[in-house]
Design a protein around this motif. Structure first.
Motif, PDB file in Angstrom:
ATOM      1  N   THR A  89      51.762  61.332  35.606  1.00 40.33           N
ATOM      2  CA  THR A  89      51.035  61.210  34.349  1.00 40.33           C
ATOM      3  C   THR A  89      49.688  60.562  34.612  1.00 40.33           C
ATOM      4  O   THR A  89      49.601  59.557  35.319  1.00 40.33           O
ATOM      5  N   LEU A  90      48.665  61.146  34.044  1.00 39.08           N
ATOM      6  CA  LEU A  90      47.313  60.604  34.086  1.00 39.08           C
ATOM      7  C   LEU A  90      46.970  60.133  32.684  1.00 39.08           C
ATOM      8  O   LEU A  90      47.334  60.786  31.703  1.00 39.08           O
ATOM      9  N   VAL A  91      46.271  59.025  32.555  1.00 37.55           N
ATOM     10  CA  VAL A  91      45.923  58.469  31.257  1.00 37.55           C
ATOM     11  C   VAL A  91      44.414  58.580  31.058  1.00 37.55           C
ATOM     12  O   VAL A  91      43.635  58.244  31.949  1.00 37.55           O
ATOM     13  N   VAL A  92      44.021  59.060  29.875  1.00 40.33           N
ATOM     14  CA  VAL A  92      42.612  59.200  29.518  1.00 40.33           C
ATOM     15  C   VAL A  92      42.391  58.583  28.140  1.00 40.33           C
ATOM     16  O   VAL A  92      43.328  58.439  27.359  1.00 40.33           O
ATOM     17  N   SER A  93      41.146  58.252  27.835  1.00 43.83           N
ATOM     18  CA  SER A  93      40.835  57.667  26.534  1.00 43.83           C
ATOM     19  C   SER A  93      40.471  58.719  25.492  1.00 43.83           C
ATOM     20  O   SER A  93      40.486  58.439  24.299  1.00 43.83           O
ATOM     21  N   ASP A  94      40.143  59.945  25.933  1.00 42.24           N
ATOM     22  CA  ASP A  94      39.797  61.020  24.996  1.00 42.24           C
ATOM     23  C   ASP A  94      40.394  62.319  25.542  1.00 42.24           C
ATOM     24  O   ASP A  94      39.875  62.898  26.494  1.00 42.24           O
ATOM     25  N   ILE A  95      41.484  62.752  24.944  1.00 42.75           N
ATOM     26  CA  ILE A  95      42.240  63.903  25.444  1.00 42.75           C
ATOM     27  C   ILE A  95      41.410  65.190  25.442  1.00 42.75           C
ATOM     28  O   ILE A  95      41.460  65.965  26.394  1.00 42.75           O
ATOM     29  N   GLU A  96      40.651  65.416  24.383  1.00 43.69           N
ATOM     30  CA  GLU A  96      39.884  66.655  24.297  1.00 43.69           C
ATOM     31  C   GLU A  96      38.716  66.667  25.280  1.00 43.69           C
ATOM     32  O   GLU A  96      38.455  67.681  25.927  1.00 43.69           O
ATOM     33  N   ALA A  97      38.020  65.530  25.434  1.00 45.09           N
ATOM     34  CA  ALA A  97      36.919  65.454  26.399  1.00 45.09           C
ATOM     35  C   ALA A  97      37.445  65.633  27.823  1.00 45.09           C
ATOM     36  O   ALA A  97      36.820  66.310  28.644  1.00 45.09           O
ATOM     37  N   ALA A  98      38.603  65.032  28.124  1.00 40.93           N
ATOM     38  CA  ALA A  98      39.183  65.168  29.462  1.00 40.93           C
ATOM     39  C   ALA A  98      39.539  66.613  29.755  1.00 40.93           C
ATOM     40  O   ALA A  98      39.244  67.133  30.834  1.00 40.93           O
ATOM     41  N   ILE A 149      50.860  65.527  33.757  1.00 44.96           N
ATOM     42  CA  ILE A 149      50.756  65.394  32.309  1.00 44.96           C
ATOM     43  C   ILE A 149      49.580  64.451  32.061  1.00 44.96           C
ATOM     44  O   ILE A 149      49.516  63.372  32.655  1.00 44.96           O
ATOM     45  N   VAL A 150      48.659  64.849  31.210  1.00 44.73           N
ATOM     46  CA  VAL A 150      47.527  64.005  30.857  1.00 44.73           C
ATOM     47  C   VAL A 150      47.792  63.486  29.455  1.00 44.73           C
ATOM     48  O   VAL A 150      48.070  64.263  28.538  1.00 44.73           O
ATOM     49  N   GLN A 151      47.742  62.171  29.287  1.00 42.22           N
ATOM     50  CA  GLN A 151      48.109  61.513  28.037  1.00 42.22           C
ATOM     51  C   GLN A 151      46.942  60.673  27.532  1.00 42.22           C
ATOM     52  O   GLN A 151      46.308  59.950  28.302  1.00 42.22           O
ATOM     53  N   GLU A 152      46.689  60.755  26.225  1.00 40.13           N
ATOM     54  CA  GLU A 152      45.631  59.955  25.618  1.00 40.13           C
ATOM     55  C   GLU A 152      46.173  58.575  25.251  1.00 40.13           C
ATOM     56  O   GLU A 152      47.168  58.461  24.546  1.00 40.13           O
ATOM     57  N   VAL A 153      45.503  57.542  25.748  1.00 40.13           N
ATOM     58  CA  VAL A 153      45.854  56.161  25.416  1.00 40.13           C
ATOM     59  C   VAL A 153      44.570  55.466  24.992  1.00 40.13           C
ATOM     60  O   VAL A 153      43.643  55.334  25.785  1.00 40.13           O
ATOM     61  N   THR A 154      44.528  55.045  23.738  1.00 37.15           N
ATOM     62  CA  THR A 154      43.343  54.354  23.211  1.00 37.15           C
ATOM     63  C   THR A 154      43.614  52.871  22.988  1.00 37.15           C
ATOM     64  O   THR A 154      42.691  52.075  22.981  1.00 37.15           O
ATOM     65  N   ALA A 155      44.840  52.501  22.775  1.00 40.69           N
ATOM     66  CA  ALA A 155      45.232  51.093  22.629  1.00 40.69           C
ATOM     67  C   ALA A 155      46.549  50.927  23.393  1.00 40.69           C
ATOM     68  O   ALA A 155      47.536  51.604  23.108  1.00 40.69           O
ATOM     69  N   ARG A 156      46.554  50.039  24.349  1.00 42.21           N
ATOM     70  CA  ARG A 156      47.718  49.870  25.204  1.00 42.21           C
ATOM     71  C   ARG A 156      48.817  49.044  24.547  1.00 42.21           C
ATOM     72  O   ARG A 156      48.545  48.163  23.740  1.00 42.21           O
TER      73      ARG A 156
END
Length: 161
Positions: A89-98, A149-156
């Motif tokens: 799993t990869l974590v990104v702050s903006d799913i659509e931009a990634a 799997i790329v997952q959007e995380v904005t607040a941990r």
């Protein structure tokens, strides 16, 4: 005798002892074609760290995703798993931009979904309507068919870095 600091942080545990922080720093994945995988991870835009060949039967390649403290290692003669058997799993702050960035680099990525990651039948089309942290995903596969799997995380969640 003096005590030396090793840079390892210890925390109080719920019991009588201490708990030593552990950080996942390298994830080893099986691949079938080392050179093709190397080209793929370069195309992802990951930092190329090293290639080592300590013996004629061993080749080790390492890449690190941008902003990550964990690297991915693959190669020849280093893991017994079958190519395509790894999932990460990869974590990104903006799913659509990634997703847009990776597709722009020529990477085949799934559409964005929300709901559960597993099983695939639980996935709902599009990003999470509330853009809830941990709620939106897409996936991609490397040339060996390992899944990311790329997952959007904005607040941990509490306790997460």
């Amino acid at each position: 005798m003096s005590k030396r600091s090793t840079g390892t942080k210890q925390q109080k545990s719920g019991g009588n002892g201490t708990r030593v922080d552990m950080k996942l720093e390298v994830h080893v994945i099986p691949v079938a074609d080392v050179e093709r995988s190397k080209q793929f991870y370069e195309r992802l835009g990951w930092r190329f760290d090293a290639v080592l060949a300590p013996t004629k039967d061993v080749r080790i390649v390492q890449f690190t995703p941008p902003g990550s403290g964990c690297s991915v290692t693959f190669g020849k003669g280093i893991i017994a798993g079958s190519p395509g058997s790894a999932e990460g799993t990869l974590v990104v702050s903006d799913i659509e931009a990634a997703r847009d960035e990776l597709v722009g680099r020529g990477i085949a990525a799934s559409e964005v979904w929300h709901g559960a990651s597993f099983p695939p039948e639980a996935r709902l089309s599009g990003p999470d309507p509330k853009r809830a942290s941990y709620g939106s995903f897409f996936s991609l596969n490397d040339p060996a068919d390992n899944t990311w799997i790329v997952q959007e995380v904005t607040a941990r969640l509490p306790g997460r870095v």
